[in-house]
Design a protein around this motif. Structure first.
Motif, PDB file in Angstrom:
ATOM      1  N   LEU A   3       4.841  -0.018   7.351  1.00 21.24           N
ATOM      2  CA  LEU A   3       5.301   1.001   6.408  1.00 21.24           C
ATOM      3  C   LEU A   3       4.422   1.026   5.175  1.00 21.24           C
ATOM      4  CD1 LEU A   3       9.172   0.562   6.603  1.00 21.24           C
ATOM      5  CD2 LEU A   3       7.818   2.477   7.470  1.00 21.24           C
ATOM      6  N   LEU A   4       4.058  -0.151   4.685  1.00 17.47           N
ATOM      7  CA  LEU A   4       3.182  -0.203   3.515  1.00 17.47           C
ATOM      8  C   LEU A   4       1.844   0.427   3.821  1.00 17.47           C
ATOM      9  CD1 LEU A   4       3.825  -3.810   2.175  1.00 17.47           C
ATOM     10  CD2 LEU A   4       4.719  -1.673   1.285  1.00 17.47           C
ATOM     11  N   GLY A   5       1.308   0.114   4.997  1.00 16.82           N
ATOM     12  CA  GLY A   5       0.022   0.661   5.363  1.00 16.82           C
ATOM     13  C   GLY A   5       0.060   2.171   5.463  1.00 16.82           C
ATOM     14  N   ALA A   6       1.168   2.728   5.955  1.00 17.10           N
ATOM     15  CA  ALA A   6       1.274   4.168   6.111  1.00 17.10           C
ATOM     16  C   ALA A   6       1.274   4.884   4.774  1.00 17.10           C
ATOM     17  CB  ALA A   6       2.558   4.501   6.879  1.00 17.10           C
ATOM     18  N   ALA A   8      -0.524   3.886   2.137  1.00 21.63           N
ATOM     19  CA  ALA A   8      -1.669   3.453   1.351  1.00 21.63           C
ATOM     20  C   ALA A   8      -2.299   4.609   0.603  1.00 21.63           C
ATOM     21  CB  ALA A   8      -2.709   2.808   2.268  1.00 21.63           C
ATOM     22  N   ARG A   9      -2.786   4.310  -0.596  1.00 27.32           N
ATOM     23  CA  ARG A   9      -3.325   5.335  -1.466  1.00 27.32           C
ATOM     24  C   ARG A   9      -4.662   5.836  -0.950  1.00 27.32           C
ATOM     25  NH1 ARG A   9      -4.062   2.811  -7.112  1.00 27.32           N
ATOM     26  NH2 ARG A   9      -5.429   4.573  -7.527  1.00 27.32           N
ATOM     27  N   THR A  10      -4.974   7.073  -1.252  1.00 29.36           N
ATOM     28  CA  THR A  10      -6.274   7.642  -0.938  1.00 29.36           C
ATOM     29  C   THR A  10      -7.181   7.395  -2.126  1.00 29.36           C
ATOM     30  OG1 THR A  10      -5.257   9.374   0.387  1.00 29.36           O
ATOM     31  CG2 THR A  10      -7.504   9.763  -0.378  1.00 29.36           C
ATOM     32  N   PRO A  11      -8.420   6.912  -1.898  1.00 28.21           N
ATOM     33  CA  PRO A  11      -9.296   6.633  -3.032  1.00 28.21           C
ATOM     34  C   PRO A  11      -9.622   7.900  -3.791  1.00 28.21           C
ATOM     35  CG  PRO A  11     -10.490   6.507  -0.957  1.00 28.21           C
ATOM     36  CD  PRO A  11      -9.046   6.611  -0.613  1.00 28.21           C
ATOM     37  N   GLY A  12      -9.501   7.804  -5.102  1.00 30.85           N
ATOM     38  CA  GLY A  12      -9.828   8.943  -5.930  1.00 30.85           C
ATOM     39  C   GLY A  12     -10.829   8.552  -6.980  1.00 30.85           C
ATOM     40  N   SER A  13     -10.656   9.030  -8.174  1.00 27.16           N
ATOM     41  CA  SER A  13     -11.602   8.724  -9.235  1.00 27.16           C
ATOM     42  C   SER A  13     -11.347   7.356  -9.834  1.00 27.16           C
ATOM     43  CB  SER A  13     -11.512   9.791 -10.327  1.00 27.16           C
ATOM     44  OG  SER A  13     -10.186   9.842 -10.838  1.00 27.16           O
ATOM     45  N   GLY A  14     -10.284   6.703  -9.414  1.00 26.32           N
ATOM     46  CA  GLY A  14      -9.996   5.364  -9.902  1.00 26.32           C
ATOM     47  C   GLY A  14      -8.990   5.391 -11.032  1.00 26.32           C
ATOM     48  N   ARG A  31       1.489  -7.842   1.701  1.00 24.79           N
ATOM     49  CA  ARG A  31       2.860  -8.282   1.982  1.00 24.79           C
ATOM     50  C   ARG A  31       3.752  -8.317   0.751  1.00 24.79           C
ATOM     51  NH1 ARG A  31      -0.415 -10.717   5.799  1.00 24.79           N
ATOM     52  NH2 ARG A  31       0.510 -10.990   7.883  1.00 24.79           N
ATOM     53  N   ILE A  32       3.170  -8.294  -0.446  1.00 26.93           N
ATOM     54  CA  ILE A  32       4.019  -8.464  -1.630  1.00 26.93           C
ATOM     55  C   ILE A  32       3.991  -7.284  -2.592  1.00 26.93           C
ATOM     56  CG2 ILE A  32       3.758 -10.976  -1.492  1.00 26.93           C
ATOM     57  CD1 ILE A  32       1.876 -10.852  -3.895  1.00 26.93           C
ATOM     58  N   LEU A  33       3.098  -6.309  -2.369  1.00 25.79           N
ATOM     59  CA  LEU A  33       2.986  -5.176  -3.285  1.00 25.79           C
ATOM     60  C   LEU A  33       3.187  -3.852  -2.574  1.00 25.79           C
ATOM     61  CD1 LEU A  33      -0.181  -5.973  -5.479  1.00 25.79           C
ATOM     62  CD2 LEU A  33       2.229  -6.192  -6.128  1.00 25.79           C
ATOM     63  N   PRO A  34       3.706  -2.862  -3.290  1.00 28.83           N
ATOM     64  CA  PRO A  34       3.691  -1.503  -2.737  1.00 28.83           C
ATOM     65  C   PRO A  34       2.235  -1.079  -2.541  1.00 28.83           C
ATOM     66  CG  PRO A  34       5.077  -1.634  -4.703  1.00 28.83           C
ATOM     67  CD  PRO A  34       4.316  -2.924  -4.635  1.00 28.83           C
ATOM     68  N   ALA A  35       1.986  -0.298  -1.508  1.00 20.83           N
ATOM     69  CA  ALA A  35       0.618   0.130  -1.223  1.00 20.83           C
ATOM     70  C   ALA A  35       0.008   0.895  -2.386  1.00 20.83           C
ATOM     71  CB  ALA A  35       0.595   0.989   0.040  1.00 20.83           C
ATOM     72  N   SER A  36       0.836   1.580  -3.156  1.00 19.83           N
ATOM     73  CA  SER A  36       0.320   2.380  -4.268  1.00 19.83           C
ATOM     74  C   SER A  36      -0.326   1.526  -5.348  1.00 19.83           C
ATOM     75  CB  SER A  36       1.451   3.202  -4.891  1.00 19.83           C
ATOM     76  OG  SER A  36       2.495   2.351  -5.353  1.00 19.83           O
ATOM     77  N   ARG A  37      -0.028   0.216  -5.368  1.00 19.14           N
ATOM     78  CA  ARG A  37      -0.626  -0.669  -6.369  1.00 19.14           C
ATOM     79  C   ARG A  37      -1.927  -1.307  -5.906  1.00 19.14           C
ATOM     80  NH1 ARG A  37       2.458  -5.125  -9.106  1.00 19.14           N
ATOM     81  NH2 ARG A  37       0.495  -5.016 -10.300  1.00 19.14           N
ATOM     82  N   ILE A  38      -2.281  -1.115  -4.645  1.00 17.59           N
ATOM     83  CA  ILE A  38      -3.505  -1.707  -4.108  1.00 17.59           C
ATOM     84  C   ILE A  38      -4.585  -0.635  -4.106  1.00 17.59           C
ATOM     85  CG2 ILE A  38      -4.554  -2.872  -2.148  1.00 17.59           C
ATOM     86  CD1 ILE A  38      -1.742  -3.795  -1.328  1.00 17.59           C
ATOM     87  N   ALA A  39      -5.494  -0.736  -5.062  1.00 17.33           N
ATOM     88  CA  ALA A  39      -6.547   0.270  -5.181  1.00 17.33           C
ATOM     89  C   ALA A  39      -7.589   0.126  -4.087  1.00 17.33           C
ATOM     90  CB  ALA A  39      -7.216   0.170  -6.553  1.00 17.33           C
ATOM     91  N   ALA A  40      -7.862  -1.101  -3.671  1.00 17.99           N
ATOM     92  CA  ALA A  40      -8.843  -1.323  -2.606  1.00 17.99           C
ATOM     93  C   ALA A  40      -8.718  -2.744  -2.089  1.00 17.99           C
ATOM     94  CB  ALA A  40     -10.262  -1.070  -3.100  1.00 17.99           C
ATOM     95  N   ARG A  60      -5.842   1.535   6.933  1.00 16.55           N
ATOM     96  CA  ARG A  60      -5.129   2.555   6.174  1.00 16.55           C
ATOM     97  C   ARG A  60      -5.342   2.409   4.677  1.00 16.55           C
ATOM     98  NH1 ARG A  60       0.238   1.885   9.880  1.00 16.55           N
ATOM     99  NH2 ARG A  60      -0.422   3.262  11.592  1.00 16.55           N
ATOM    100  N   PHE A  61      -6.050   1.360   4.281  1.00 19.84           N
ATOM    101  CA  PHE A  61      -6.339   1.128   2.872  1.00 19.84           C
ATOM    102  C   PHE A  61      -7.799   1.426   2.582  1.00 19.84           C
ATOM    103  CE2 PHE A  61      -2.499  -1.210   3.500  1.00 19.84           C
ATOM    104  CZ  PHE A  61      -1.840  -1.200   2.278  1.00 19.84           C
ATOM    105  N   HIS A  62      -8.054   1.869   1.372  1.00 22.88           N
ATOM    106  CA  HIS A  62      -9.435   2.022   0.930  1.00 22.88           C
ATOM    107  C   HIS A  62     -10.065   0.640   0.840  1.00 22.88           C
ATOM    108  CE1 HIS A  62     -12.968   3.359  -1.080  1.00 22.88           C
ATOM    109  NE2 HIS A  62     -12.652   2.853  -2.252  1.00 22.88           N
ATOM    110  N   ALA A  63     -11.306   0.516   1.270  1.00 20.45           N
ATOM    111  CA  ALA A  63     -12.008  -0.768   1.229  1.00 20.45           C
ATOM    112  C   ALA A  63     -13.339  -0.597   0.511  1.00 20.45           C
ATOM    113  CB  ALA A  63     -12.236  -1.294   2.639  1.00 20.45           C
TER     114      ALA A  63
END
Length: 257
Positions: A3-6, A8-14, A31-40, A60-63
């Motif tokens: 669910l978190l992976g689904a 995941a934020r889309t990379p933008g201007s930062g 495992r411990i953060l909402p996906a919206s808080r993981i920038a990359a 599903r995450f920006h890398a």
């Protein structure tokens, strides 16, 4: 996790969030953060040979590749990286005013749990870190065994690289009832072993990742009657939340002898 992976934020201007350039940190953050808080996350987590995550989740995450330019462009609130990050990259983070947390490689279960706590506290999610560590404690209690003789096992992490005596994998091996043959041979960390050493003092079992290679063929020629067991590559790379399934797999191999 799915669910978190689904989400995941889309990379933008930062702007804000956490950037990790360390694949072992990735496995904790997801495992411990909402996906919206993981920038990359680290590009290693999207590499089958280096990840500790299901690829379907990691992708599903920006890398980033971990370059200073990529990370700085995201303007994160915090960068979590390895102590092996090049000094020039660390200096660039400092010049950009980025807050950073540098983490080493834990050599024991206790050190790994301390690192999980450190990560969780740094990102404001201590309860998440406590949940991971509680899972580790339960796994250690469940899979530890000291009531029988310990057969020797040689665990390869990749190719001809074996894990030695002062490693997290070594502690997990001994917890489930193995004696690390590489440690007996005198290998302290990760390194190679001579064919003569292996043939002269053969282990009771050889454990290695599922991917076959030149090292696999050589070991089978040197030790044709020694049992071979598969330890998935995804369980080798990191500690933290990987410890419970790693202990379970090692315990299953031990029980099968």
């Amino acid at each position: 996790m799915l669910l978190l992976g689904a989400c995941a934020r889309t990379p933008g201007s930062g702007g804000g969030g956490i950037v990790s350039t360390n694949p072992c940190v990735d496995s904790v953050l997801i495992r411990i953060l909402p996906a919206s808080r993981i920038a990359a996350i680290s590009h290693y987590s999207q590499d089958p040979a280096a990840t500790s995550l299901p690829l379907s989740v990691a992708r599903r995450f920006h890398a980033t590749a971990g370059t200073a330019e990529e990370v700085i462009a995201l303007h994160p609130d915090l960068v979590i990286a390895s102590t092996y990050t090049p000094p020039a990259t660390q200096a660039a983070y400092a010049r950009a005013g980025l807050k950073t947390l540098l983490l080493g490689i834990p050599d024991s279960i206790a050190e790994s749990q301390a690192q999980v706590t450190q990560i969780a506290d740094a990102v404001g999610a201590p309860a998440g870190g406590a949940r991971i560590n509680a899972d580790i404690d339960r796994a250690v209690t469940r899979w530890s065994r000291k009531d029988e003789p310990s057969p020797s096992a040689l665990l390869y992490i990749s190719g001809d690289l074996a894990t030695g005596g002062s490693t997290l994998l070594n502690e997990m091996m001994t917890r489930v009832g193995f004696r690390n043959a590489a440690a007996t041979y005198g290998l302290t960390h990760t390194g190679t072993l001579s064919a003569e050493t292996i043939v002269t003092q053969p282990p009771a079992i050889v454990i290695a990742p599922e991917r076959a290679g030149r090292g696999t063929a050589l070991r089978r020629r040197l030790l044709p009657t020694t049992p071979q067991a598969v330890f998935p590559r995804v369980l080798i790379n990191c500690g933290g939340p990987t410890i419970p399934p790693a202990l379970e797999r090692l315990a299953a191999i031990r029980a099968g002898l």
